[in-house]
Design an enzyme around this catalytic site. Structure first.
Site, mmCIF file in Angstrom:
data_model
loop_
_atom_site.group_PDB
_atom_site.id
_atom_site.type_symbol
_atom_site.label_atom_id
_atom_site.label_comp_id
_atom_site.label_asym_id
_atom_site.label_seq_id
_atom_site.Cartn_x
_atom_site.Cartn_y
_atom_site.Cartn_z
ATOM 1 N N LYS A 124 34.290 33.348 42.580
ATOM 2 C CA LYS A 124 35.231 33.156 41.472
ATOM 3 C C LYS A 124 34.794 32.012 40.567
ATOM 4 O O LYS A 124 34.745 32.154 39.351
ATOM 5 C CB LYS A 124 36.640 32.903 42.025
ATOM 6 C CG LYS A 124 37.699 32.730 40.960
ATOM 7 C CD LYS A 124 38.064 31.281 40.777
ATOM 8 C CE LYS A 124 39.061 31.117 39.646
ATOM 9 N NZ LYS A 124 39.461 29.698 39.508
ATOM 10 N N ASP A 142 40.536 35.899 40.617
ATOM 11 C CA ASP A 142 41.253 35.034 41.554
ATOM 12 C C ASP A 142 42.358 35.848 42.213
ATOM 13 O O ASP A 142 42.437 37.063 42.015
ATOM 14 C CB ASP A 142 41.827 33.816 40.834
ATOM 15 C CG ASP A 142 42.787 34.227 39.752
ATOM 16 O OD1 ASP A 142 43.589 35.146 39.976
ATOM 17 O OD2 ASP A 142 42.745 33.639 38.671
#
Length: 215
Positions: A124, A142
């Site tokens: 991420k 996320d």
DNA sequence: AACTCGGGGCA
DNA sequence: TGCCCAGAGTT
């Protein structure tokens, strides 16, 4: 057969989100790749507002990887304490800075693969950096982006990597950055992990999760 | 796959 | 008070 909305429905969903969150700019808008990297490491399990409070002060004195090498874990930990998990984050940031100085000449590498080798940097965070600072094709997934996009039918996967691919296939490239924030805002305010506020949600007409729930 | 890290905001 | 949070590393 993937459970994903049709093209026309996706366009309508994105239009609704756009109207719902007309100002999707993140607090974490750092143009400098290094500052973006540090801010994104700090942002794990922590809101962008709080990260902004920390970095606003931190980046006054500590702008480059070299600047961090003089700090101990305890010293940096104290500065970043309020964003949580501060011992891990402090340790990882100091290790990362050391690597940036010794291996990359004080620069942030511009590939996801190299970024993910850095301590504290996962997929991420790496995607945030390459997409924002280096203008590469990536969507950072996320927990909010993952949950919301899979609920409403912008993606269909229990895997982050496949969710990225679904989103990049289904969302026009020009909207990637904004859509990332729309999904986060919607995930925080409405489409929450527990007790989602479907009664307030303008997307129930399309939402596959909602349709499965009400029967 | 399950666990750990965590102070602070908010109801 | 209890719940929750823009992840990543370890076991």
């Amino acid at each position: 057969m993937k459970d994903i909305l049709h093209k026309s429905e996706i366009k309508e969903v994105l239009d609704i989100l756009k109207k719902l969150y007309p100002n999707p700019k993140s607090e974490l808008n750092y143009s400098n790749p290094f500052e973006l990297l540090i801010a994104t490491i700090l942002a794990a399990q922590c809101t962008d507002k709080r990260v902004n409070m920390i970095t606003k002060d931190l980046f006054k004195k500590y702008k480059k990887p070299e600047d961090y090498l003089e700090l101990s874990e305890e010293e940096l930990g104290k500065k970043i304490k309020s964003c949580g998990f501060y011992r891990n984050k402090s340790k990882n940031i100091l290790k990362t800075c050391k690597i940036l100085v010794e291996k990359y000449g004080g620069k942030v590498p511009n590939s996801r693969e190299e970024l993910m080798k850095l301590p504290g940097v996962g997929r991420k965070t790496a995607n945030v950096v390459i997409s924002n600072a280096f203008n590469q094709d990536a969507i950072a997934v996320d927990t909010h982006v993952f949950r919301v996009s899979n609920r409403i039918g912008l993606a269909n996967s229990n895997d982050v990597f496949d969710t990225e691919k679904d989103l990049m296939n289904n969302i026009p490239k020009k909207d990637w950055s904004d859509a990332h924030h729309w999904l986060i805002f919607h995930g925080r305010r409405v489409c929450k992990a527990r007790r989602p506020k479907c009664e307030e949600c303008p997307l129930t007409k399309y939402c596959l999760y909602y349709k499965n729930q009400i029967k």
